[in-house]
Design a protein around this motif. Structure first.
Motif, short mmCIF file in Angstrom:
data_model
loop_
_atom_site.label_atom_id
_atom_site.label_comp_id
_atom_site.label_asym_id
_atom_site.label_seq_id
_atom_site.Cartn_x
_atom_site.Cartn_y
_atom_site.Cartn_z
N LEU A 287 0.44 -1.28 0.20
CA LEU A 287 -0.33 0.05 0.27
C LEU A 287 1.04 1.53 0.34
N ALA A 288 2.30 1.58 0.89
CA ALA A 288 2.81 2.83 1.01
C ALA A 288 4.15 2.43 -0.70
N ARG A 289 3.55 1.78 -1.37
CA ARG A 289 4.76 1.98 -2.08
C ARG A 289 3.75 1.55 -3.50
N GLU A 290 2.17 1.79 -3.53
CA GLU A 290 1.79 1.98 -4.88
C GLU A 290 0.70 2.37 -5.20
N GLY A 291 0.37 3.07 -3.28
CA GLY A 291 -0.77 3.53 -3.52
C GLY A 291 -1.92 2.74 -3.68
N LEU A 292 -2.53 4.18 -3.49
CA LEU A 292 -4.69 3.92 -3.63
C LEU A 292 -4.91 3.26 -4.79
N GLY A 293 -5.32 1.88 -4.62
CA GLY A 293 -6.32 1.54 -5.76
C GLY A 293 -5.14 0.34 -6.44
N ARG A 294 -3.78 1.01 -6.15
CA ARG A 294 -3.63 -0.06 -6.74
C ARG A 294 -2.61 -1.61 -5.99
#
Length: 204
Positions: free
Chosen positions: A130-137
């Motif tokens: 979540l921290a690396r790819e962000g919301l939605g990924r």
């Protein structure tokens, strides 16, 4: 038992497809239910590690149903935690995270350190993703998840560090080198994301 041991050794090496084949073969030839379901929980772990969440869900549902009828708590706590990881993968984030955290607390209370380390590592991986790819990924954005994701996204890095550090410390304590190696790699990725290259190198 031989197929199970071979499957576990392949799992530790990261050869998940071969591990799955060996573990499935073990469940076919074993006659003792306790051995069968101990192997099935390892199969569930391997399916989750390999991202085969539909297959994992079928196995975990079977394990939980068996445990409910026969009181085989040795496998049910881990199965419950893994079910939470499957829920997260399917987009049921709030319930999935709560389920994993409940299983982690149960492992802590029972002093089940291998399972405690494993579940912390898996939950830490989700937060790191979540921290690396962000919301939605990192997870599907459904309307029911939107506000939950917005709330936890700023904390994802800290939560990843919290769970991965617990997993690493526990794995080091019990000599679980497979978990320790995987967790070290995830912590390396986290610190690299933060720009802390020296600390990232230390984790490798």
């Amino acid at each position: 038992l031989g197929h199970t041991c071979i499957g576990m050794s392949k799992f530790i090496r990261g050869d998940y497809p071969s591990a799955i084949d060996s573990l499935k073969e073990s469940t076919k030839v074993s006659l003792e239910p306790m051995y069968v379901y101990a192997t099935k929980i390892m199969l569930g772990i391997t399916y989750v590690a390999d991202g085969q969440f539909a297959e994992a869900e079928d196995i975990l549902d079977d394990i939980l149903e068996f445990s409910d009828h026969h009181g085989y708590s040795f496998v049910s706590t881990m199965a419950l935690g893994l079910s939470g990881i499957v829920m997260i993968a399917k987009g049921n984030l709030s319930k999935g995270i709560d389920t994993v955290n409940n299983a982690i607390r149960s492992c802590s209370n029972n002093n089940s350190k291998w399972r405690y380390a494993s579940l912390n590592m898996m939950l830490g991986r989700f937060y790191l993703q979540l921290a690396r790819e962000g919301l939605g990924r990192a997870a599907p954005i459904h309307l029911k998840n939107l506000f939950f994701l917005i709330r936890i996204f700023p904390l994802a890095g800290k939560k990843a560090e919290h769970h991965l550090t617990i997993a690493a410390d526990t794995a080091r304590e019990i000599g679980a080198k497979g978990i320790l190696g995987q967790t070290g790699l995830e912590l390396c990725r986290l610190y690299k994301l933060r720009g802390n290259i020296d600390r990232a190198k230390y984790c490798i």
